[in-house]
Design a protein around this motif. Structure first.
Motif, mmCIF file in Angstrom:
data_model
loop_
_atom_site.group_PDB
_atom_site.id
_atom_site.type_symbol
_atom_site.label_atom_id
_atom_site.label_comp_id
_atom_site.label_asym_id
_atom_site.label_seq_id
_atom_site.Cartn_x
_atom_site.Cartn_y
_atom_site.Cartn_z
ATOM 1 N N LYS A 1 0.844 -1.200 0.000
ATOM 2 C CA LYS A 1 0.000 0.000 0.000
ATOM 3 C C LYS A 1 0.878 1.248 0.000
ATOM 4 O O LYS A 1 2.077 1.154 0.299
ATOM 5 N N PRO A 2 0.317 2.407 -0.351
ATOM 6 C CA PRO A 2 1.148 3.622 -0.397
ATOM 7 C C PRO A 2 1.589 4.040 1.011
ATOM 8 O O PRO A 2 0.805 3.957 1.959
ATOM 9 N N HIS A 3 2.831 4.482 1.131
ATOM 10 C CA HIS A 3 3.340 4.968 2.421
ATOM 11 C C HIS A 3 3.958 6.355 2.292
ATOM 12 O O HIS A 3 4.807 6.726 3.099
ATOM 13 N N SER A 4 3.598 7.092 1.234
ATOM 14 C CA SER A 4 4.097 8.459 1.108
ATOM 15 C C SER A 4 2.990 9.422 1.517
ATOM 16 O O SER A 4 1.819 9.054 1.487
ATOM 17 N N PHE A 5 3.389 10.654 1.874
ATOM 18 C CA PHE A 5 2.412 11.640 2.337
ATOM 19 C C PHE A 5 2.685 12.976 1.672
ATOM 20 O O PHE A 5 3.835 13.398 1.561
ATOM 21 N N ASP A 6 1.597 13.607 1.249
ATOM 22 C CA ASP A 6 1.690 14.892 0.554
ATOM 23 C C ASP A 6 1.823 16.010 1.598
ATOM 24 O O ASP A 6 0.831 16.548 2.066
ATOM 25 N N ILE A 7 3.052 16.295 1.965
ATOM 26 C CA ILE A 7 3.323 17.326 2.981
ATOM 27 C C ILE A 7 4.241 18.371 2.370
ATOM 28 O O ILE A 7 5.358 18.064 1.939
ATOM 29 N N GLN A 8 3.755 19.595 2.315
ATOM 30 C CA GLN A 8 4.505 20.713 1.767
ATOM 31 C C GLN A 8 5.506 21.197 2.825
ATOM 32 O O GLN A 8 5.140 21.355 3.989
ATOM 33 N N VAL B 1 13.577 30.369 1.367
ATOM 34 C CA VAL B 1 14.643 29.977 0.446
ATOM 35 C C VAL B 1 14.358 28.661 -0.272
ATOM 36 O O VAL B 1 15.000 28.356 -1.267
ATOM 37 N N CYS B 2 13.389 27.892 0.223
ATOM 38 C CA CYS B 2 13.047 26.680 -0.525
ATOM 39 C C CYS B 2 11.698 26.120 -0.137
ATOM 40 O O CYS B 2 11.233 26.315 0.981
ATOM 41 N N SER B 3 11.045 25.465 -1.092
ATOM 42 C CA SER B 3 9.840 24.680 -0.781
ATOM 43 C C SER B 3 9.902 23.355 -1.523
ATOM 44 O O SER B 3 10.205 23.310 -2.713
ATOM 45 N N SER B 4 9.664 22.282 -0.786
ATOM 46 C CA SER B 4 9.681 20.956 -1.403
ATOM 47 C C SER B 4 8.539 20.127 -0.833
ATOM 48 O O SER B 4 7.716 20.639 -0.080
ATOM 49 N N ASN B 5 8.467 18.871 -1.215
ATOM 50 C CA ASN B 5 7.347 18.039 -0.762
ATOM 51 C C ASN B 5 7.830 16.645 -0.364
ATOM 52 O O ASN B 5 8.613 16.023 -1.073
#
Ligand code: MN
Length: 422
Positions: free
Chosen positions: A298-305, A320-324
């Protein structure tokens, strides 16, 4: 998964717009203030729900919790009770905060239960036994490989076969708000190529998330990817402070040491896995195919900005940066399965950090090493001030939040000021 919210929850607590601490979040933390000794609370809006008072008033009496479990200076005993219990506690708090529930709303102890967050000092949420740092962002690993080794072979041959990591130092993990002192050490002077000793000239942050384990294993046992999330209580923001000049000189042949172990900062509120459930995502495809103990059903990733800011002294903060987090190549279940596949045991309160979370674009790189390409370019702040690495007096801030269909679950702020070397 449906794209519309399953049910909208409203609370009688005033929650400011864009607050990270909504009725959907309810993270756990340890706080104290001028009147109150350290205790465990749950954040909502600008308030903290003092769980020890709720307990004294009998709101958890049906759960038969150990006496004083909310009066601990860490979450360890509480989260060690297991997910069945902690989930029940969180659901009880959520239920008590619902608009139509009068039990706490109209209770005479309400004023004692609801503490102002502004007046509270947040402590380190867990007593951390062991700390591991992974290296799970493909983009970050490739960027560092290009700079420190060989642009043609940026990733080492093992990287796509196992979640690379190293054992860090738990003693120097500090709570948000605690300043750090610029480390000193050995490094090469790039101009003369001679060996020098002194304060690091390449002090850096690493934008990471870390999970905290809530269940232990016996020496010799392994955790499967299918069971891994039973062992994960929740997440915090993690700034893995790094001295790049010390690191570059020392790290061959045994990896990071003094370039990393002088400090790591964490955000004080632990966001539970339950609160992140609706932000679950499938991670990037993994090619070549991973070994069977690393496969997930099952998926174990999370959409967190995630965002990092620098605030020089007397200036406003500047992003200075934004990632996910969802772009990480290796997920948390694979990290834990790999960590324990050899029989290494884990304990309640272990901390496992993701590794720097970098994306593909230049403005999504999660460290100054990458943003300034090892000091070969300047990073311009909004004020016009320029940085290649972090200077004395600078404050580094990190934020993280998940947002979908009007539901926001965030981590609050992680803030650390850098003081001059001693
Ligand atoms: Mn790191």
């Amino acid at each position: 998964m449906s794209d519309s919210p399953t049910n909208t929850l409203n609370t009688w607590v005033e929650v400011p717009k864009n607050s990270d601490f909504t009725i959907y979040n309810l993270p756990f933390g340890v706080f104290q203030n001028k009147r109150l000794s350290p205790r465990i609370g749950v954040a909502i809006g600008d308030k903290i729900v003092d769980l020890s008072v709720l307990d004294q008033e009998g709101f958890f009496s049906d759960m038969f919790l150990p006496e004083g479990v909310f009066l601990n200076e860490s979450l360890n005993e509480l989260i060690g009770l297991g997910k069945v219990i902690t989930r029940k506690i969180r659901e009880r708090v959520q239920d008590l905060l619902l608009e139509d529930n009068e039990k706490l709303r109209d209770h005479s102890a309400r004023g004692k239960v609801m503490v102002n967050r502004k007046e509270a000092t947040m402590l380190l949420p867990v007593k951390i036994g062991d700390y591991t740092d992974f290296y799970s962002s493909l983009e970050h690993a490739a960027n560092v490989g290009k700079m420190f080794r060989d642009p043609e072979n940026a990733l080492l041959p093992n990287w796509k076969h196992l979640p690379v990591g190293y054992h860090g130092r738990a003693s120097s993990i500090i709570a948000s708000g605690t300043p750090i002192i610029r480390p000193k050490g050995q490094m090469k002077n790039p101009e003369s190529n001679t060996l020098v000793f002194g304060p690091s000239k390449k002090l850096d942050f690493e934008l990471e998330l870390a999970f905290i384990t809530g269940k232990s294993t016996k020496l010799g046992d392994s955790v499967s990817t299918a069971d891994a999330e039973d062992y994960i209580f929740g997440f915090v923001l993690f700034n893995d402070w790094s001295a790049r000049d010390i690191q570059a000189w020392e790290y061959v042949p045994l990896g990071p040491f003094l370039g990393k172990n002088f400090a790591s900062s964490i955000s004080p509120w632990v966001v539970t896995l339950e609160a992140l459930e609706q932000f679950r995502e499938t991670g990037p495809p993994q090619e070549p195919e991973v070994m069977s103990y690393l496969k997930c059903d099952k998926p174990h990733s999370f959409d967190i900005q995630l965002e990092a800011y620098i605030q020089p002294e007397e200036e406003k903060s500047s992003k200075v940066c934004s990632s996910n987090f969802k772009d990480m190549y290796w997920n948390v279940a694979q990290q834990l399965a790999h960590h324990t596949v050899n029989g290494c045991n884990i304990n309640v309160g272990d901390m496992m950090a993701s590794g720097t979370i970098s994306g593909k674009e230049r403005d999504s790189f999660g460290s100054m090493l990458e943003l300034s390409w090892n000091g070969s370019e300047v990073v311009k702040l909004e004020s016009g001030t320029e940085r290649k690495f972090i200077e004395d007096g600078d404050t580094v801030l990190m934020r993280g939040f998940a947002e979908k269909n009007g539901v926001r679950v965030g981590f609050g702020e992680l803030k650390t000021k850098v003081l001059p070397a001693k």
